[in-house]
Design a protein around this motif. Structure first.
Motif, mmCIF file in Angstrom:
data_model
loop_
_atom_site.group_PDB
_atom_site.id
_atom_site.type_symbol
_atom_site.label_atom_id
_atom_site.label_comp_id
_atom_site.label_asym_id
_atom_site.label_seq_id
_atom_site.Cartn_x
_atom_site.Cartn_y
_atom_site.Cartn_z
ATOM 1 N N PRO A 229 0.806 -1.219 0.000
ATOM 2 C CA PRO A 229 0.000 0.000 0.000
ATOM 3 C C PRO A 229 0.842 1.273 0.000
ATOM 4 N N LEU A 230 1.983 1.264 0.679
ATOM 5 C CA LEU A 230 2.832 2.459 0.697
ATOM 6 C C LEU A 230 3.389 2.762 -0.686
ATOM 7 N N VAL A 231 3.791 1.741 -1.410
ATOM 8 C CA VAL A 231 4.292 1.952 -2.767
ATOM 9 C C VAL A 231 3.181 2.493 -3.664
ATOM 10 N N CYS A 232 1.971 1.965 -3.500
ATOM 11 C CA CYS A 232 0.827 2.466 -4.277
ATOM 12 C C CYS A 232 0.587 3.947 -4.028
ATOM 13 N N TRP A 233 0.752 4.370 -2.789
ATOM 14 C CA TRP A 233 0.440 5.746 -2.433
ATOM 15 C C TRP A 233 1.596 6.701 -2.731
ATOM 16 N N ILE A 234 2.830 6.275 -2.510
ATOM 17 C CA ILE A 234 3.966 7.189 -2.632
ATOM 18 C C ILE A 234 4.519 7.237 -4.048
ATOM 19 N N PHE A 235 4.771 6.096 -4.652
ATOM 20 C CA PHE A 235 5.582 6.069 -5.870
ATOM 21 C C PHE A 235 4.788 5.903 -7.162
ATOM 22 N N ILE A 236 3.731 5.115 -7.153
ATOM 23 C CA ILE A 236 3.019 4.841 -8.411
ATOM 24 C C ILE A 236 2.471 6.115 -9.049
ATOM 25 N N PRO A 237 1.876 7.067 -8.287
ATOM 26 C CA PRO A 237 1.397 8.299 -8.927
ATOM 27 C C PRO A 237 2.506 9.091 -9.611
ATOM 28 N N VAL A 238 3.742 8.938 -9.161
ATOM 29 C CA VAL A 238 4.856 9.659 -9.770
ATOM 30 C C VAL A 238 5.382 8.919 -10.992
ATOM 31 N N TYR A 239 5.571 7.614 -10.859
ATOM 32 C CA TYR A 239 6.210 6.838 -11.918
ATOM 33 C C TYR A 239 5.341 6.680 -13.152
ATOM 34 N N TYR A 240 4.094 6.327 -12.943
ATOM 35 C CA TYR A 240 3.312 5.840 -14.077
ATOM 36 C C TYR A 240 3.113 6.909 -15.144
ATOM 37 N N ARG A 241 2.946 8.156 -14.739
ATOM 38 C CA ARG A 241 2.714 9.181 -15.750
ATOM 39 C C ARG A 241 3.988 9.548 -16.510
ATOM 40 N N LEU A 242 5.158 9.175 -15.947
ATOM 41 C CA LEU A 242 6.417 9.438 -16.644
ATOM 42 C C LEU A 242 6.794 8.295 -17.574
ATOM 43 N N SER A 243 6.571 7.048 -17.151
ATOM 44 C CA SER A 243 6.794 5.868 -17.982
ATOM 45 C C SER A 243 8.197 5.830 -18.586
ATOM 46 N N THR A 244 9.213 5.957 -17.765
ATOM 47 C CA THR A 244 10.581 5.956 -18.257
ATOM 48 C C THR A 244 11.082 4.529 -18.476
ATOM 49 N N ASN A 245 12.074 4.389 -19.367
ATOM 50 C CA ASN A 245 12.700 3.082 -19.566
ATOM 51 C C ASN A 245 13.455 2.654 -18.322
ATOM 52 N N SER A 246 14.094 3.618 -17.652
ATOM 53 C CA SER A 246 14.820 3.349 -16.417
ATOM 54 C C SER A 246 14.246 4.227 -15.319
ATOM 55 N N VAL A 247 13.920 3.624 -14.194
ATOM 56 C CA VAL A 247 13.340 4.401 -13.097
ATOM 57 C C VAL A 247 14.329 5.431 -12.578
ATOM 58 N N TYR A 248 15.614 5.206 -12.776
ATOM 59 C CA TYR A 248 16.633 6.143 -12.285
ATOM 60 C C TYR A 248 16.741 7.367 -13.170
ATOM 61 N N GLU A 249 16.134 7.308 -14.350
ATOM 62 C CA GLU A 249 16.015 8.493 -15.195
ATOM 63 C C GLU A 249 15.184 9.569 -14.493
ATOM 64 N N TYR A 250 14.231 9.138 -13.699
ATOM 65 C CA TYR A 250 13.404 10.083 -12.936
ATOM 66 C C TYR A 250 14.253 10.947 -12.018
ATOM 67 N N LEU A 251 15.289 10.372 -11.408
ATOM 68 C CA LEU A 251 16.143 11.137 -10.492
ATOM 69 C C LEU A 251 16.887 12.241 -11.234
ATOM 70 N N GLN A 252 17.309 11.971 -12.457
ATOM 71 C CA GLN A 252 17.978 13.011 -13.233
ATOM 72 C C GLN A 252 17.006 14.129 -13.590
ATOM 73 N N MET A 253 15.781 13.785 -13.913
ATOM 74 C CA MET A 253 14.782 14.807 -14.209
ATOM 75 C C MET A 253 14.482 15.652 -12.973
#
Length: 640
Positions: free
Chosen positions: A94-118
């Motif tokens: 549930p914590l992952v659903c609430w904290i991270f999924i709303p951020v990740y899914y709309r970005l849809s990066t090939n590498s999740v670590y690309e998000y950190l650079q952005m």
């Protein structure tokens, strides 16, 4: 075991491995067609995987093959203390659903670590996080490869290196032919096979022990149940508090910050489906995780009064389950081969899916930045990714031969995961829910976290005896032939008469001598206490260190250059931040506004305008950011 029986078991083993390895590959061409191109199908499963398959795959990736072999032996020899790590695993979803999924899914990066650079505008933060993931997964996969070699060595006396080499060769072939979709289907097959085999173990052992009530009472009398044991001592290997809090931090880091799982999330068709899948994993993980511990309960009831380790029939605790299959299933031809095949293919599917992820991260975050690989097409990129996977597979095989030195599959896996989880979870928390964090703070926080946990782990290995005493078992019901091996006749000892006469004098002299004992300093005592802290707490300590240092450095070094797009924050955090009093945080302007301003300043071609739509911090390599990175189309923003 006679030769004819052994040949039959090996035949069942070979047929099972071949069938379950080839079956997931039959739809690989259709996967590529669904994905639109070969690279996308290889990385994101082509979108052709059902929700149930994804649930089983995530659950399988959560537990790994270590649960099949390691947890039963843990229950037999150490009790149920580690079973309580289930609390932290279940709360993490549930914590992952609430904290991270709303951020990740709309970005849809090939590498999740690309998000950190952005988010931080720093490629070094991205690379350090990616390197942490690669280190953790490489070491964990070494434990995975080591696991089936234990069983094959115990049953067939096959050398560890031979088993590891065979597993690696099959994994390389599978990795070259299949992608993420094939790996997910392999996870499903292996999960179902392990459930059926484990159920057979439980039924047979329960019948042998005298029924479910007898199994339960034997475990109670043998002090195997250690639930709700709050010692409040951080040096204890594992108690209820460290199992809950420590495992929670580790699990959130794994499910929320690890490419292996985020890659699966981004392959699903909608954010709602991702959340539904994760929440459905709570009961799935509960059942699959507990199944191995129930197997351990049944094994303890069978071998309570004839421990195969004490009687010399096995040489390591992790061999108790293979020994049980060989000892108790002789009446059922093929069962041993099925067990070995399930263990082998379980490690194989786990290895293939994870090599897929670490190869993708290595390409996206490191290799693709090299000038020699600039501008190559998707087919060439996929070829490079597969070559990287081959290199990783060989390196993992070599590392697997060293796993036995760290105390078995459970100890090795938890030590690696906990020591690397803190920095990874901390930097993603800084990115998603701490607007004041910047690139300098994130980098310093990660380095500080790595330094602290590496220091503690090294000190523990060098100065602390972390061996755990096994719970008592007995050999009183073992055959006499076995016990004679354990208690050979003592050799006669000749007493030296001269030394016997001088013994009283020597004792008097020794009593008058006061040995010198150096005085321990306060610093040394404090260091020993720090080194004695259980590895279950490393993830908590690392996360707290990373977040604290990151926030402090971010507040001290904040400048207008640290501005970032508000969409990179968690939606709720951004909403709360807009309502907070005080100086408002400066965010990057929307992409549409930037493009319109540039149009007014100078005339540019349409191609140039398209290229300028991405801020410099959003440099990507073939990612899918442009598909969803708009405020108006974000499903999360419209709900808030």
């Amino acid at each position: 075991m006679n030769t004819g029986w052994l040949v039959w078991e090996c035949l069942v083993f070979g047929l099972f491995v071949c069938a379950t390895s080839c079956a997931p590959l039959w739809r690989r061409k259709r996967d590529a067609a669904a994905g639109g191109d070969a690279k996308r199908a290889y990385i994101f499963a082509g979108g052709g995987v059902s929700t149930l398959s994804m649930i089983l795959s995530v659950s399988r990736g959560t537990l790994g093959v270590r649960s099949f072999l390691g947890f039963p032996s843990e229950m037999v020899y150490y009790g149920s203390a580690m079973w309580e790590t289930l609390y932290g695993m279940m709360l993490a979803f549930p914590l992952v659903c609430w904290i991270f999924i709303p951020v990740y899914y709309r970005l849809s990066t090939n590498s999740v670590y690309e998000y950190l650079q952005m988010r931080f505008g720093s490629i070094w933060v991205r690379r350090l996080a990616a390197a942490t993931f690669l280190l953790r997964q490489t070491l964990n996969l070494a434990v995975t490869v080591y696991t089936p070699t234990v069983a094959l060595h115990a049953v067939l006396a096959l050398p560890h290196w031979a088993s590891a080499a065979a597993l690696t060769v099959v994994a390389i072939v599978f990795n070259l032919l299949g992608g993420l979709a094939a790996a997910i289907r392999a996870d499903v097959i292996q999960t179902l096979a392990m459930v059926m085999v484990s159920a057979a173990f439980i039924i047979q052992a329960t019948v042998t022990a005298g029924g479910p009530q007898q199994v339960f009472s034997d475990n109670v009398e043998g002090n195997r149940f250690k639930f709700f044991n709050f010692t409040w001592d951080p040096t204890v290997r594992v108690d209820t508090m460290s199992a809950l809090v420590g495992q929670l931090f580790m699990s959130v880091s794994i499910y929320g910050c690890q490419q292996t799982f985020v890659q699966r999330y981004c392959s699903m068709s909608s954010e709602t489906r991702v959340k539904r899948t994760l929440l459905a994993n709570v009961p799935a993980v509960f059942v699959l995780f507990s199944l191995s511990w129930v197997v351990g309960m049944a094994l303890y009831a069978v071998y309570r009064y004839c421990d195969p380790l004490m009687s010399g029939r096995i040489v390591a605790p992790d061999e108790v389950l293979p020994f049980y299959v060989q000892d108790q299933f002789s009446f059922l031809p093929g069962m041993l081969g099925l067990f070995l095949g399930s263990l082998f293919n379980g490690a194989l599917s786990f290895l293939v899916s994870n090599v897929n992820s670490i190869s993708t991260v290595t390409w996206e975050d490191f290799v693709s930045q090299a000038p020699a690989f600039k501008g190559i097409n998707d087919k060439q990129q996929l070829t490079v990714i597969k070559i990287i996977g081959i290199v990783y597979s060989i390196a993992i095989m070599c590392l697997s031969l060293c796993v036995g030195m760290v105390g078995g599959v459970i100890e090795g896996s938890l030590l690696v995961t906990s020591a690397t989880s803190g920095a990874l979870l901390g930097v993603f928390l800084l990115a998603a829910i701490f607007p004041m964090a910047n690139g300098k703070g994130a980098l310093c926080g990660m380095l500080s976290s790595h330094f602290i946990t590496a220091w503690m782990a090294t000190g523990r290995l060098l100065y602390v005896n972390d061996s755990v005493a096994m719970l008592p078992l007995s050999v009183e019901n073992c055959p006499n032939a076995t016990l004679s091996v354990l208690s050979p006749k003592a050799l006669p000892v000749v007493v030296n008469q001269t030394l016997a006469q001088l013994a009283p004098v020597l004792q008097v002299l020794d009593s008058t001598h006061v040995p010198y004992k150096p005085k321990e300093s306060i610093v040394f005592t404090a260091l020993m206490k720090m080194y004695s802290v259980s590895y279950m707490w490393y993830a908590v300590i690392g996360t707290a260190t990373c977040v604290t240092v990151g926030v402090i450095i971010g507040l001290i070094t904040a400048t207008e250059k640290d501005a970032f797009d508000e969409l990179l924050l968690h939606p709720l955090v951004a909403k709360i931040g807009r309502k907070m009093p005080g100086r408002k945080r400066i965010f990057k302007t929307q992409v549409e506004e930037k493009v319109s301003e540039e149009k007014e300043q100078s005339d540019k071609t349409d191609e140039t305008v398209v290229e300028d739509k991405q801020p410099t911090v959003f440099l990507t390599n073939g990612s899918r950011l442009f598909e969803t990175y708009e405020r108006k189309t974000s499903p999360v923003r419209t709900r808030l």
